[in-house]
Design an enzyme around this catalytic site. Structure first.
Site, PDB file in Angstrom:
ATOM      1  N   LYS A 168       0.847  -1.188   0.000  1.00  0.00           N
ATOM      2  CA  LYS A 168       0.000   0.000   0.000  1.00  0.00           C
ATOM      3  C   LYS A 168       0.889   1.246   0.000  1.00  0.00           C
ATOM      4  CE  LYS A 168      -3.687  -2.637   0.767  1.00  0.00           C
ATOM      5  NZ  LYS A 168      -4.797  -2.811  -0.178  1.00  0.00           N
ATOM      6  N   HIS A 287      -6.587 -13.510  -7.478  1.00  0.00           N
ATOM      7  CA  HIS A 287      -7.399 -12.497  -6.802  1.00  0.00           C
ATOM      8  C   HIS A 287      -8.814 -12.565  -7.360  1.00  0.00           C
ATOM      9  CE1 HIS A 287      -8.802  -8.682  -5.185  1.00  0.00           C
ATOM     10  NE2 HIS A 287      -7.740  -8.668  -4.397  1.00  0.00           N
TER      11      HIS A 287
END
Length: 473
Positions: A168, A287
């Site tokens: 992140k 994902h």
């Protein structure tokens, strides 16, 4: 054999496709739909319509029915059940002959089961709740490129869940700064770091530069820790050709694992990439971006347990599964159900977990569930209890948000994990005694102590939208 005759016109679907006397065959593909009909439409008629429109039927009789054995090829609505606690809808069970589907093609199966039938006007809503793939069909699918045991051997990691982290901020970092974050997390004690689902090849960070800096960081962390490390390099791309180009480069630079967004990328691309990974010795992380568009509405769409089965057949070594305790949607019993679907060879029907059929995967390898989304050290006891050893516990903000930095966040998670695993191995009820386990571990880990203080008030206490049907709880 009686002569076939053609009678033009329209007849009720139930005359042909409602067959309550039918006993499904072992080779049939079975589907359970949650059907919400338009007012005034009989259950048997709309169930038959679903069977027809997802197999051989159309709105009128056609003379070309005489050129085939329609009775053999048609889908059959063979059972109807009430949905506990919801009188607006019902379950319709449909059996399809295996010959309706191309071997090894999840694309073809979904095109039939969740195709035009979902736009049928007689339906207010339709949801595919579960599918039983017959073992004869399972054996035509490639499945996971390697599976859980092979991954453990490749990564040389045993006896505990694996630890990961999504870098992140997910967008905006330069490739060099991105690589720095990867290095700090892996050096601090994580097994994996990860591209987020929407990190592809944007102007701020092109894929090749990211791959190079990340691999340099991974190798440096490996040398310093003596542990095998990896980063999920997302090869999802605008075209299959570009996807394979990126995968080939990842292999060339020595990366052990790549990543694909299987729903946005599509099952055709996913199956091809899984086959490539199997042939080239690469692990494949999956994902599930876009899943909630399909599975979160309890009355319309595709349940995640179906998407889980489809992924296992299409191919992937990891799959995001939700966390139960984090920021993302996930009923505990339902999540335990699809974790079993990912990992077990044979899954029994279990309505308490929403599993409507027995499912036999034969000798097909399992998929490792990935818990990711809003989790931190306080969740570790519950995660170890829910997911067990064969899982990846992935802390993004719960690593990178540590007040002392990324390496300290990784160290806190590693200490918390090992404390919970050690306690479990001694017979301690980890979820129940989690606070005392973590508090004791924090006495010799300042990183864990600070993490516990930072996130002690953070909870995601929202009600689950897609709950299991109440009478099965």
């Amino acid at each position: 054999m009686a002569a076939k005759t053609y009678n033009a016109g329209v007849k009720e679907y139930r005359q042909t496709y409602w067959t309550p006397e039918y006993t499904p065959k072992d080779t049939d593909l079975l589907a359970c739909f949650k059907v919400t009909p338009q007012p005034g439409v009989a259950r048997e008629e709309v169930a038959a319509a679903v069977a027809a429109e997802s197999s051989t039927g159309t709105w009128t009789t056609v003379w070309t029915d005489l050129l085939t054995d329609l009775d053999y090829y048609k889908g059959r609505a063979y059972r109807i059940e009430d949905v506990p606690g919801d009188d607006t809808c019902f379950y319709a069970f449909v059996a399809y002959p295996i010959d309706l589907f191309e071997e090894g093609s999840i694309v073809n199966v979904l095109t039939s089961l969740v195709g035009n039938v979902f736009g049928f006007k007689a339906l207010r809503a339709l949801r595919l709740e579960d599918v039983r793939f017959p073992i004869a069909y399972v054996m035509t699918c490639g499945g996971p490129p390697h599976g859980i045991q092979v991954e453990r051997d490749i990564m040389n990691k045993y006896g505990r869940p694996l630890l990961g982290c999504t870098i992140k901020p997910k967008l905006g970092l330069s490739a060099k700064n991105y690589g720095r974050a990867v290095y700090e997390c892996l050096r601090g004690g994580l097994d994996f770091t990860k591209d987020d689902e929407n990190v592809n090849s944007q102007p701020f960070m092109r894929w090749k530069q990211r791959f190079d800096f990340v691999q340099e960081a991974t190798e440096k962390a490996q040398r310093e820790t003596g542990e095998r490390k990896g980063h999920y390099l997302n090869v999802t791309a605008p075209t299959p050709e570009e996807m394979y180009k990126r995968a080939e480069y990842a292999k060339e630079i020595g990366a052990p694992i790549i990543m694909h967004d299987y729903l946005t990328g599509g099952f055709c691309a996913n199956t091809g990439l899984a086959n490539w990974c199997r042939d080239n010795g690469m692990l494949l992380h999956i994902h599930r971006a876009m899943h909630a568009v399909l599975d979160r509405n309890p009355h319309h769409g595709i349940h995640f347990r179906v998407l889980t089965k489809c992924l296992r057949l299409s191919g992937g070594d990891h799959l995001h599964s939700g966390t139960v305790v984090g920021k993302l949607e996930g009923d505990r019993d339902a999540t335990l159900g699809w974790i079993d679907i990912m990992r077990d060879d044979f899954i029994k029907e279990d309505r308490s977990r929403g599993i409507m059929f027995d499912q036999d995967f034969g000798s097909m390898p399992g998929v490792m569930p990935v818990a990711s989304g809003g989790i931190h050290v306080w969740h570790m006891p519950a995660l170890v209890t829910i997911f067990g050893d064969d899982s990846v516990l992935q802390f993004g903000g719960g690593t990178l948000g540590h007040p002392w930095g990324n390496a300290a966040g990784a160290a806190a998670n590693r200490v918390a994990l090992e404390a919970c695993v050690e306690a479990r191995n001694k017979g301690v009820a980890v979820e129940k005694e989690g606070k005392s386990i973590l508090t004791e571990a924090a006495t010799h880990s300042p990183e864990l102590k600070i993490a516990m203080e930072t996130w002690k008030e953070i909870k995601f206490e929202f009600d689950t939208v897609d709950k299991l049907d109440v009478a099965h709880k």
